[in-house]
Design an enzyme around this catalytic site. Structure first.
Site, PDB file in Angstrom:
ATOM      1  CD  GLU A  33       6.652  -9.929   7.371  1.00  0.00           C
ATOM      2  OE1 GLU A  33       5.424  -9.716   7.345  1.00  0.00           O
ATOM      3  OE2 GLU A  33       7.447  -9.609   6.460  1.00  0.00           O
ATOM      4  CG  HIS A  74       8.264  -3.047   5.223  1.00  0.00           C
ATOM      5  ND1 HIS A  74       7.896  -4.118   4.446  1.00  0.00           N
ATOM      6  CD2 HIS A  74       9.552  -2.769   4.864  1.00  0.00           C
ATOM      7  CE1 HIS A  74       8.911  -4.467   3.664  1.00  0.00           C
ATOM      8  NE2 HIS A  74       9.924  -3.675   3.900  1.00  0.00           N
ATOM      9  CG  ASP A 131       4.336  -3.923   5.256  1.00  0.00           C
ATOM     10  OD1 ASP A 131       4.722  -3.257   4.282  1.00  0.00           O
ATOM     11  OD2 ASP A 131       5.021  -4.799   5.790  1.00  0.00           O
TER      12      ASP A 131
END
Length: 286
Positions: free
Chosen positions: A157, A195, A205
């Site tokens: 992330e 993603h 994303d």
């Protein structure tokens, strides 16, 4: 017979690494610094200890037949085994306001989401789940024949709200991290995806501002060549999308995901001639 030296570390040592500490006069004289995540770190350690206990169990399978009779069974430990390793890397943006907010999100049980790594805007890398363990990061989706990405991938992330450029510090740290992961686990070049690539029906994303070309230049994913040729008249772009790995059960969603990754000029579900040229070029690399 394949030898995997990187799996030679004892399982308990791997899962219990976070519990190691230095004890001595210097440590005793130094004031302890309390981590703001001391409580969640302890929860993580307790869970890791539970996993370590399960891994050391040596007991036969308890089996019964349809009549209720016990099936003969015994434990014989093999000498040829290793830990399951990640084979994909999934890149996300956090879609939150700060790295502190994301760390909080990943350290409360109510969210049920996590990632192996979080990269702050200044390039600081937070490692939150052991690489050999399963994080709740990919969710529902499909890529090629993979339908359970959480079980075979590492999730990264990046602190980004989805509408801003990624910082130089973030990309520098990301490239260093990806290099380490690729070398450690022999992850194929094609297996660095976003993603949205994995879940085009529901995720945007890491978005059109993510520098996929720069990653591809370093060997993390593919990018189209500078000179493109026209695809043949019988070129089937849906088959080409599927060949790369996209779930084409929703073709429009797959097109948008492909364009955000490999073209990055618009988010429409229509394939222009440029899009077809890029797709034809990229699909031949898979």
């Amino acid at each position: 017979m394949e030898s995997k030296l990187r799996y030679c570390f004892p399982l308990l040592a791997l899962l219990g690494l976070a519990a190691c500490s230095h004890k001595g006069p210097l440590a005793a004289a130094t004031p302890a610094v309390v981590s703001p995540y001391a409580v969640t770190n302890k929860v993580y350690q307790n869970q890791a200890d539970s996993f370590a206990h399960v891994l050391t169990l040596q007991q036969p399978a308890l089996l019964t037949d349809s009549a209720g009779a016990q099936v003969p069974s015994q434990w014989v430990g093999t000498v040829n085994f290793g830990m399951r390793k990640p084979n994909y890397v999934i890149i996300h943006f956090t879609a939150q306001d700060s790295v502190q907010q994301t760390l909080h999100t990943f350290t409360i049980t109510s969210t049920q989401v996590s990632a192996h790594y979080v990269i702050a805007k200044d390039g600081t890398v937070f490692h939150m789940v052991n690489d050999y363990l399963r994080a709740n990061q990919a969710g529902l989706g499909k890529w090629s024949s993979v339908s359970d990405m959480n079980s075979c991938s590492i999730g990264i992330e990046i602190d980004n709200n989805g509408n801003e450029p990624y910082t130089d510090g973030q990309i520098k740290s990301l490239l260093i991290l990806l290099d380490k992961l690729k070398r450690s686990y022999n992850i194929p070049t094609a297996n660095f995806i976003g993603h949205q690539d994995w879940a085009p029906k529901r995720k945007p994303d890491p978005g059109p501002l993510f520098p996929w070309q720069k990653l591809a230049e370093k060997g993390f994913g593919y990018w189209s060549d500078e000179v493109l040729e026209l695809p043949p008249d019988n070129f089937d772009y849906i088959t080409a999308l599927r060949l790369i790995g996209y779930d084409v059960s929703d073709v429009n969603a797959a097109i948008v995901a492909f364009k955000r990754h490999f073209v990055q000029t618009d988010n429409s579900p229509q394939m222009t001639q440029l899009d077809l040229n890029v797709l034809y070029n990229v699909s031949k690399k898979y």
